[in-house]
Design a protein around this motif. Sequence first.
Motif, PDB file in Angstrom:
ATOM      1  N   ASN A 107       0.842  -1.198   0.000  1.00  0.00           N
ATOM      2  CA  ASN A 107       0.000   0.000   0.000  1.00  0.00           C
ATOM      3  C   ASN A 107       0.880   1.251   0.000  1.00  0.00           C
ATOM      4  N   ARG A 108       0.269   2.349  -0.385  1.00  0.00           N
ATOM      5  CA  ARG A 108       0.974   3.623  -0.426  1.00  0.00           C
ATOM      6  C   ARG A 108       1.403   4.077   0.966  1.00  0.00           C
ATOM      7  N   PHE A 109       0.573   3.764   1.977  1.00  0.00           N
ATOM      8  CA  PHE A 109       0.914   4.162   3.340  1.00  0.00           C
ATOM      9  C   PHE A 109       2.294   3.627   3.725  1.00  0.00           C
ATOM     10  N   SER A 110       2.570   2.363   3.419  1.00  0.00           N
ATOM     11  CA  SER A 110       3.851   1.757   3.798  1.00  0.00           C
ATOM     12  C   SER A 110       5.023   2.446   3.114  1.00  0.00           C
ATOM     13  N   LYS A 111       4.867   2.720   1.833  1.00  0.00           N
ATOM     14  CA  LYS A 111       5.931   3.410   1.096  1.00  0.00           C
ATOM     15  C   LYS A 111       6.177   4.800   1.675  1.00  0.00           C
ATOM     16  N   ASP A 112       5.106   5.528   1.924  1.00  0.00           N
ATOM     17  CA  ASP A 112       5.249   6.874   2.464  1.00  0.00           C
ATOM     18  C   ASP A 112       5.820   6.856   3.880  1.00  0.00           C
ATOM     19  N   TYR A 113       5.465   5.812   4.644  1.00  0.00           N
ATOM     20  CA  TYR A 113       5.964   5.742   6.019  1.00  0.00           C
ATOM     21  C   TYR A 113       7.481   5.580   6.025  1.00  0.00           C
ATOM     22  N   LEU A 114       8.010   4.685   5.200  1.00  0.00           N
ATOM     23  CA  LEU A 114       9.460   4.503   5.154  1.00  0.00           C
ATOM     24  C   LEU A 114      10.151   5.731   4.570  1.00  0.00           C
TER      25      LEU A 114
END
Length: 410
Positions: free
Chosen positions: A171-178
């Motif tokens: 998901n985009r959330f995971s990419k943005d979180y890292l």
Amino acid sequence: MVDFSEFFRGIKKMPERPVKIGIFGNFGIGNFGNEATLEAMLNFLKRGAAEFELTCICTDPKRVQIEHGISAIPLNRAGPSLVRKLTNISYAIQTMRMLDLLIIPGTGILNDYCSPPFGMPYTLFRWCLAAKVSGAKIAFVSIGAGPLHHPLTRWFVKLAASMAGYRSYRNRFSKDYLKGLGLNTENDPVYPDLAFALPAPAPSNPQSAGTEPLKVCIGAMHYQGWRGHLEADAKIYENYLGKLKEFALWLLDRNNSVRLVMGDERDEKAVADLRRAILAERPSLLEGRLIAEPSRSREDVMRQMNDADVVISTRFHSIVFALMLGKPTVSIGYSDYHAELMEVLGLGAFCQHSDDFRVETLITQFTELASNRSRYEAQIRERVRSAREALADQEKLFSSNFIGSCVGRQ
């Protein structure tokens, strides 16, 4: 198109022997989502053209060997604390020297749900470091990341992820979180959760729109907050279960039937507690109106859900399983993963957080889905089809550009 040339550069070509792959994860613990992820990754690899030898590096290797039929070894070796830390570093390096590639597939392994810094975050860092110093490649495939609450956990996760040559997110959330941790994720792709690639049973014949009564699945979780057993709060569990009970009673009082389902073997307690609470208030309920069967696998869960008209669930992969079946679903989830998943599947209006969900809102959401089931079912099936196609694209890219080039080391 993502450029992987730097990742593949320098990999020795030795077609005379299979690629030796380690698959790392919290597998063998009775979490049906984790086991589905491992199953999907194994299918992914078996469909590729390259020959390989697999070793699963996991929590319960004996169980993984029995259930998945592959070689497995433990994440850690036993022993006194200080000695164990030292020997586990050596153990990881010795193991990785015999492997060409370490794959970390799916799951939310890059978060700290119920895990202290020196639990899974440190263990993952140790194995990635061992792979790096041993010259093995590292790949994170459709991974879930964040949130991370402890500074040391964030440090372990960032370093582990930074050592990977290939990273994709579910998901985009995971990419943005890292990215927020300072990792360069610009060229990292986002693909659906790996479980969407698994086969699903043929859909059942649910009630036609407007027909009553309905069959409703409620996925109950032994939920004690994000920190779970680390900072256990019985009030969170009692409040969560109490609201599910109130909603189940509302359904039963309108002549619907309710089936309680698990998403993890630890949820058996939640299902039993919820069933007991419902029957305490409706002791004369007729047989068959409230069903609660144990589940021991992803297949069990999907078989139980397949008979439902509408699903309400908490665990991430239980929601994935329901969507794979084309079921109109309400998420009562505990992370941003849930909300994004529902949004992508066109169900963003049918999502609440497990910490503070409202029964009145749940009733409204359920009523909308139940009244327009055919429309939502068609929409869900179309978007699940798109998810499967996207995963097939990742599989093709990963197999041809990576597995095919990642051949054995002397």
